[in-house]
Design an enzyme around this catalytic site. Structure first.
Site, PDB file in Angstrom:
ATOM      1  N   ASP A 238       0.869  -1.161   0.000  1.00  0.00           N
ATOM      2  CA  ASP A 238       0.000   0.000   0.000  1.00  0.00           C
ATOM      3  C   ASP A 238       0.915   1.223   0.000  1.00  0.00           C
ATOM      4  O   ASP A 238       1.981   1.194   0.600  1.00  0.00           O
ATOM      5  CB  ASP A 238      -0.894  -0.019   1.240  1.00  0.00           C
ATOM      6  CG  ASP A 238      -1.980   1.038   1.188  1.00  0.00           C
ATOM      7  OD1 ASP A 238      -2.232   1.547   0.088  1.00  0.00           O
ATOM      8  OD2 ASP A 238      -2.558   1.348   2.232  1.00  0.00           O
TER       9      ASP A 238
ATOM     10  N   ASP B 175      -3.223  -1.140   6.041  1.00  0.00           N
ATOM     11  CA  ASP B 175      -3.550  -0.580   7.352  1.00  0.00           C
ATOM     12  C   ASP B 175      -5.037  -0.268   7.514  1.00  0.00           C
ATOM     13  O   ASP B 175      -5.486   0.029   8.609  1.00  0.00           O
ATOM     14  CB  ASP B 175      -2.740   0.698   7.611  1.00  0.00           C
ATOM     15  CG  ASP B 175      -2.976   1.761   6.543  1.00  0.00           C
ATOM     16  OD1 ASP B 175      -3.746   1.486   5.605  1.00  0.00           O
ATOM     17  OD2 ASP B 175      -2.394   2.861   6.651  1.00  0.00           O
TER      18      ASP B 175
ATOM     19  N   ASP C 262      -8.269  -2.901   3.189  1.00  0.00           N
ATOM     20  CA  ASP C 262      -7.228  -3.896   2.916  1.00  0.00           C
ATOM     21  C   ASP C 262      -7.534  -5.261   3.521  1.00  0.00           C
ATOM     22  O   ASP C 262      -6.838  -6.231   3.244  1.00  0.00           O
ATOM     23  CB  ASP C 262      -5.879  -3.418   3.486  1.00  0.00           C
ATOM     24  CG  ASP C 262      -5.413  -2.119   2.863  1.00  0.00           C
ATOM     25  OD1 ASP C 262      -5.501  -2.002   1.631  1.00  0.00           O
ATOM     26  OD2 ASP C 262      -4.970  -1.218   3.603  1.00  0.00           O
TER      27      ASP C 262
END
Length: 820
Positions: free
Chosen positions: A312, A549, A553
């Site tokens: 990410d 986070d 996700d």
């Protein structure tokens, strides 16, 4: 406050709140009675009881406890030493599981927000779990939205990155919906709670991840395969062996039970299970020094085998904050003019949003300018400014809103910076003061442009370079604009970052599967697309790790072979992940990989010692069903052999530093080393038992010689694994050899052995010489076979990879042809 136009359809019974005073105490109690409370319905960690039960009632433990019961019933208490391994393994697994659970629960408790609600006309601060349906929340800058709500009054900017993955703030006004899990960046508002508990958007996503994820560990699968295979063969072998010795050879009940249990214990690699737990537990303790929490003992192995790492952008490559990249003075002004004006503005303005904070971090000096009037930033105006005595008025913000129709002269220049993934602020000035109503004067003159971008972590380039050098393919998957993410990744030094894809153009799962292999950077990715990407990579034979986070996700994290969450992220992301970076610093990842490699490579070496015993014990157990001789070993003798040639050496060797790359299959590598010694051991013991009578040896003498043969073969294998010798391995080998002689001389009776006679030496010396030569030749043969198998395996794998690529190319060609 005006009542929002958007009302939730099908509202459950209960009088609506007065939006000026909020719910009354009676209305709150009614909703509590109806169960309309925002109880925490997210993903939970296991209870301590569940963790202990899972580590206690395993197939392996139950099997050993049953064997211990038989030994106990016949009164052979000295042969119960093997239970120490079982208790140790259970304690280690339970301790690590409980430790991880408590850490995660503590993180969740620390991050659990309070919320301010309007009840009975007064603002009250309550726990998030106490919110009821229709509560009116007061939300302001920096607060997390803990329940889906509709804005009743006010205006805010919201960061929805933990939900959507997109970090750009979104303006929300009366009537707009606020999603749980997002944060207020600026402004304040009153919002009426629309959903509670499991109905909240964040919880709906998290609930999709509530399935059991199997540990992706080749070592674990190999051990399970060995234990389960042996488990199904143990019972018939044990029954047949006991029946032969008790009913045919007429051994006493005690002798028959003890020798049968010895044979069955030898077949179970109980020490290997314990060693594996200890090695990974040591990795957990080592990684804790790097602020990394390991929730799954085997996940370091998974990460060491990873060949694709999905990142990410926020929290891994970037810090989640902004930075000023460049000042671009316009005609008639200098960089010094901009610096003085921006320093003065930052000193008098109280703006608290990502762009303002970036300017604050750059211009920290003091100023002598005196402000006569200030205008704070608002999402409606898109600018902030101040008037200064003797210096005029300065305004900073979005150029389109400051210059309005006159912005066209700067549009091309600002778009060039935007194409590089940067935000552009305009600094303008005028000699005029602010007009009534804080409107901008018409004679504003552009002073310069301020280029701002996401702040790249200082350690990110080195971390990305490490994974590239290790042959790990990196994929950046973000909810932000693809061009922005691509430029940031290029700045961080990610190879191939210019090869990007806007995921909003991917219409089907097939499109996503083709794109994930083709592109390096992805923008505008939805939670479901992240999941599709991970699944597609796994289906193509990759071992996939995923970092994240946010709630967006969670699905992909749960699907990945190894998942890594940031402690600063959502509770759901932390709970479903294998690893949690407690300092939210991605730079810890190389150390995790190194720990995984040390664990795997050392375990492969040490496991050879254990499987040697498992193989020869299994083969001997089967053979002795049909032989007229009694099984030559007792449990206490096997404990003695295992401790010196397997237990102590394996633990010391397994904890050595080792950064070699992981190569080949765990089981293949182990069998290649253990099979020659096991076969040698079987031949030695068979010779002694088959020629016991011609050689004139008693059962006690055969048992003693068998123990010596087992030690000799074990020391030969240990010698091979210690090469090349260093100080530690030299001391280890010498100490174990000395311990054997001391144990034989001083504790002969305890280990059920007899002194060596001349006739025993006459048989032992030539037998050992033959066995040494045989084992050396068998080792050479196995190395040759393994090398040939590896080359063939790699050739087949390369062929399959090319075939899959050709298949995809043909599909893409047909698809493009159909479109045309």
């Amino acid at each position: 406050m005006e009542k929002p136009e958007t009302q939730r359809a099908g509202r459950l019974p209960g009088s609506p709140p007065n939006l000026e005073t909020g719910l009354t105490a009676a209305q709150v109690q009614t909703r509590i009675a109806q169960g309309l409370v925002n109880a925490d319905d997210g993903i939970k960690t296991k209870t301590e009881k569940q963790i202990i039960l899972e580590n206690t009632f395993t197939f392996f433990n139950i099997l050993n406890f049953v064997l211990a019961l038989f030994v106990l019933l016949v009164g052979s208490f000295k042969n119960l030493l093997f239970l120490g391994v079982i208790f140790s393994n259970t304690i280690i697994g339970s301790f690590q599981g409980i430790r991880a659970k408590r850490t995660i629960d503590k993180l969740s408790l620390i991050s659990a927000p309070k919320v301010t609600v309007l009840r009975d006309g007064a603002l009250q601060t309550i726990a998030v779990s106490e919110i009821v349906l229709d509560d009116v929340m007061h939300l302001s800058n920096g607060q997390q939205i803990c329940a889906d709500a509709i804005i009743c009054d006010g205006e805010v900017e919201v960061n929805e990155s933990l939900i959507t993955g997109e970090s750009d703030p979104v303006v929300k006004r009366a009537g707009d919906e606020l999603l749980s899990g997002s944060f207020i960046v600026s402004g304040s508002c009153y919002a009426q709670v629309e959903h509670i508990g499991s109905e909240n958007y964040a919880n709906r996503i998290a609930n999709d991840a509530k399935y059991i994820k199997k540990a992706h560990s080749e070592i674990l699968h190999s051990l399970d395969f060995i234990v389960k295979t042996l488990g199904f063969t143990l019972i018939p072998i044990g029954l047949l062996l006991f029946s032969k010795q008790f009913f045919i050879l007429h051994d006493t009940l005690k002798d028959a039970v003890v020798s049968t249990v010895a044979a069955m214990l030898g077949m179970i690699p109980e020490g290997l299970i314990l060693l594996t737990s200890v090695v990974f537990a040591v990795s957990v303790l080592r990684l804790s020094k790097y602020k990394t929490l390991v929730q799954d003992l085997y996940c370091t192995e998974s990460l060491a085998r990873v060949d694709v790492l999905c990142l990410d952008k926020t929290g891994t490559i970037t810090e989640g904050t902004m930075q000023v990249d460049e000042l671009i003075p316009l005609e008639g002004f200098t960089e010094q003019d901009m610096t003085e004006a921006l320093t003065a503005l930052i000193n008098v303005l109280s703006d608290d949003n990502p762009t303002s904070n970036a300017v604050k971090a750059r211009f920290t000096g003091e100023t002598s300018w005196t402000a006569t009037e200030t205008v704070a930033f608002s999402s409606a105006r898109k600018w902030s400014g101040a008037s200064f005595a003797a210096h005029g008025t300065y305004v900073m913000g979005a150029g389109e809103f400051i210059l309005r129709d006159h912005f066209d002269t700067l549009r091309e220049q600002t778009e060039a910076y935007a194409a590089r993934g940067e935000r552009v602020l305009l600094l303008a000035r005028t000699d005029s003061a602010f007009l009534e109503g804080k409107a901008l004067p018409d004679d504003l003159q552009p002073v310069g442009l301020i280029a701002i971008s996401d702040k790249i972590r200082a350690e990110a380039p080195e971390t990305l370079r490490y994974f590239a050098e290790q042959g790990v393919t990196l994929k950046v998957i973000s909810g932000d604009n693809a061009v922005t993410v691509s430029n940031i990744a290029q700045k961080a030094g990610l190879a191939g970052a210019e090869n990007y894809c806007d995921a909003s153009t991917l219409e089907t799962e097939a499109d996503a599967a083709a794109a994930i292999e083709q592109y390096t950077v992805f923008g505008r990715v939805t939670p479901q697309q992240k999941l599709q990407f991970v699944k597609a990579l796994k289906e193509n034979g990759h071992t996939v790790a995923m970092t994240g986070d946010g709630v967006n996700d969670v699905l992909a994290l749960k699907e990945a072979d190894c998942s890594i969450a940031m402690a600063s992220g959502s509770d759901a992301a932390r709970t479903v992940s294998n690893l949690v970076l407690l300092d939210s610093n991605f730079a810890s990842m190389p150390q995790v990989v190194k720990e995984g490699r040390r664990s795997i490579n050392n375990l492969q070496r040490s496991a050879s010692l254990f499987l040697q015993k498992t193989i020869y014990s299994t083969v001997l157990s089967v053979l002795f069903i049909f032989l007229s001789a009694s099984y030559p070993f007792e449990p206490i003798q096997l404990t003695f052999i295992s401790t010196l040639t397997i237990g102590i050496p394996s633990f010391i060797l397994a904890l050595e530093p080792n950064r070699d790359r992981v190569r080949g299959s765990f089981l293949t590598n182990v069998l290649k080393k253990s099979f020659p010694s096991a076969l040698t051991m079987v031949l030695g013991v068979l010779f002694l038992c088959l020629f016991q009578q011609p050689l004139g040896l008693s059962s006690e003498q055969v048992s003693t010689l068998s123990v010596i043969v087992a030690f000799t073969v074990g020391f030969m294998l240990m010698f091979k694994l210690c090469v090349p010798f260093n100080a530690l391995r030299g001391v280890l080998f010498g100490a174990m050899l000395a311990a054997f002689f001391l144990g034989y001389i001083f504790f002969m009776d305890i280990f059920s052995m007899v002194p060596l006679s001349a006739s025993m030496l006459f048989v032992l010396v030539p037998l050992l010489l033959v066995l040494i030569v045989f084992m050396m030749q068998t080792n050479h043969f196995m190395e040759h076979i393994a090398e040939k198998y590896t080359k063939r395996f790699l050739s087949d794998r390369l062929f399959k990879k090319h075939r899959m690529q050709n298949k995809k190319t043909r599909k893409e060609f047909r698809r493009s042809k159909q479109k045309n």
